[in-house]
Design an enzyme around this catalytic site. Structure first.
Site, PDB file in Angstrom:
ATOM      1  N   GLY A   1       0.801  -1.220   0.000  1.00  0.00           N
ATOM      2  CA  GLY A   1       0.000   0.000   0.000  1.00  0.00           C
ATOM      3  C   GLY A   1       0.834   1.270   0.000  1.00  0.00           C
ATOM      4  O   GLY A   1       1.901   1.358  -0.624  1.00  0.00           O
TER       5      GLY A   1
ATOM      6  N   ARG B   1       4.773  -6.952   9.369  1.00  0.00           N
ATOM      7  CA  ARG B   1       4.708  -8.317   9.934  1.00  0.00           C
ATOM      8  C   ARG B   1       5.081  -9.384   8.913  1.00  0.00           C
ATOM      9  O   ARG B   1       5.669 -10.400   9.257  1.00  0.00           O
ATOM     10  CB  ARG B   1       3.275  -8.608  10.426  1.00  0.00           C
ATOM     11  CG  ARG B   1       2.840  -7.791  11.613  1.00  0.00           C
ATOM     12  CD  ARG B   1       1.340  -7.860  11.798  1.00  0.00           C
ATOM     13  NE  ARG B   1       0.638  -7.320  10.615  1.00  0.00           N
ATOM     14  CZ  ARG B   1      -0.662  -7.155  10.508  1.00  0.00           C
ATOM     15  NH1 ARG B   1      -1.449  -7.489  11.511  1.00  0.00           N
ATOM     16  NH2 ARG B   1      -1.205  -6.669   9.407  1.00  0.00           N
TER      17      ARG B   1
ATOM     18  N   ASP C   1       5.643  -6.990  14.886  1.00  0.00           N
ATOM     19  CA  ASP C   1       4.215  -6.705  15.024  1.00  0.00           C
ATOM     20  C   ASP C   1       4.053  -5.482  15.915  1.00  0.00           C
ATOM     21  O   ASP C   1       4.392  -5.520  17.102  1.00  0.00           O
ATOM     22  CB  ASP C   1       3.500  -7.915  15.635  1.00  0.00           C
ATOM     23  CG  ASP C   1       1.991  -7.711  15.674  1.00  0.00           C
ATOM     24  OD1 ASP C   1       1.523  -6.566  15.459  1.00  0.00           O
ATOM     25  OD2 ASP C   1       1.277  -8.693  15.925  1.00  0.00           O
TER      26      ASP C   1
ATOM     27  N   TYR D   1     -11.474   3.587  14.789  1.00  0.00           N
ATOM     28  CA  TYR D   1     -10.386   3.926  13.847  1.00  0.00           C
ATOM     29  C   TYR D   1     -10.262   5.445  13.716  1.00  0.00           C
ATOM     30  O   TYR D   1      -9.169   6.008  13.840  1.00  0.00           O
ATOM     31  CB  TYR D   1     -10.678   3.281  12.493  1.00  0.00           C
ATOM     32  CG  TYR D   1      -9.767   3.733  11.368  1.00  0.00           C
ATOM     33  CD1 TYR D   1      -8.470   3.237  11.249  1.00  0.00           C
ATOM     34  CD2 TYR D   1     -10.223   4.641  10.398  1.00  0.00           C
ATOM     35  CE1 TYR D   1      -7.649   3.651  10.197  1.00  0.00           C
ATOM     36  CE2 TYR D   1      -9.410   5.048   9.358  1.00  0.00           C
ATOM     37  CZ  TYR D   1      -8.123   4.553   9.257  1.00  0.00           C
ATOM     38  OH  TYR D   1      -7.310   4.964   8.226  1.00  0.00           O
TER      39      TYR D   1
END
Ligand code: NAP
Length: 269
Positions: free
Chosen positions: A22, A43, A69, A159
């Site tokens: 992305g 990750r 992570d 979020y």
């Protein structure tokens, strides 16, 4: 701008948290195109290796992959061990968890993960890299936030709240660290494909596209433009206009958009 102006000003290495795919992969490539060596963190080791290879092939810079992570408590210690030998001049916090759906329908664990990845980890890593940069008297930090941060947002309630935390974290840091020679930027991003017209109704968005590469390039040209920059002029205009409208109208309007997203539609039949 000389090919190494930014590394010369800030330090040789860029660390991108959330760089396997992305926008993060685009940030890694843009940093490399400016002459930074790039440490990519995420990750998935295979995806990281693939992205790092593309960055190396395209720009001929050294890369390092850090498999970690960001939801793990104490992840900053692992990141410190993996980067302590590097002259880190740029830190981009791009990774995000994105719980999507009605707040009460999602397990509490998803909301907690959102806080770990979108609030705790950027705080810890800005504390770590911010301190190193202040000691060096130079450096730049960018935290990738979202248009979701600018108002309450149905279907992405926690979020949006976490992206607002990142937005304000970066702005406050901008004011505290600039006196130490360190630039901090809150980078407000909207979905890059929002400008391509597939499900966009706004003509100006269709006429003014933003690819991940364009979003990344814009960040690299505006590192010293804090406390806040938008990934697209249209978003800045919309955000300024929304700030003058009643909050209920702004929140409802955003909710109408997110409720209609294809991923929340009931399956046909
Ligand atoms: N794209 C959009 O539509 C949009 C719109 C507004 C704002 N933004 C913001 O832009 C940023 C990037 O979005 P994106 O859509 O490009 O995201 P994406 O495609 O989902 O990529 C997220 C990156 O973060 C990594 N990541 C996620 N969770 C992680 C964890 N727990 N530990 C380590 N790495 C983790 C992922 O790699 P692994 O899976 O390999 O860990 C991946 O490299 C985010 O901050 C997002 O909030 C995006």
């Amino acid at each position: 701008m000389s090919p190494t102006e930014l590394p010369d000003r800030y330090g040789n290495w860029a660390v991108v948290a959330g760089a396997s795919a992305g926008l993060g992969a685009a940030f890694a490539a843009s940093a490399a195109s400016r002459g930074f060596k790039v440490a990519l963190l995420a990750r998935r080791a295979n995806a990281l290796d693939d992205t790092a290879a593309k960055v190396r092939d395209a720009h001929g810079v050294e890369t390092r992959c850090i498999v970690a992570d960001l939801a793990s408590p104490g992840v900053e210690d692992a990141v410190a061990r993996a980067t302590d030998d590097l002259d880190v001049g740029l830190f981009v916090y791009n990774a995000a968890a994105e719980p999507a759906g009605r707040f009460l329908d999602l397990p509490l664990e998803e909301h907690r993960l959102n806080i770990a990845v979108n609030c705790s980890a950027p705080t810890a890593l800005c504390h770590h890299f911010g301190r190193r940069m202040v000691d060096q008297g130079r450096g730049a930090i960018a935290i990738v936030s979202s248009m979701a941060a600018l108002q309450g947002i149905r279907m992405f309630v926690s979020y949006g709240a976490a992206k607002a935390y990142e937005l304000i974290l970066a702005e406050g840091l901008w004011d505290e660290l600039r006196e130490h020679g360190v630039e901090v930027l809150s980078y407000v991003v909207a979905r890059p494909d929002a400008y391509h017209g597939a499900d966009s109704t706004a003509a100006d968005r269709v006429l003014a596209p933003a690819t991940p590469e364009e979003v990344a390039e814009r960040l690299l040209t505006r590192l010293d433009g804090g406390p806040r920059q938008y990934s697209h002029d249209t978003d800045e205009t919309n955000a300024l206009a929304a700030a003058g409208r009643p909050r209920a109208d702004v929140v409802r309007a955003m909710g109408e958009v997110t409720s209609r997203l294809a991923r929340f539609e009931a399956p046909a039949g």
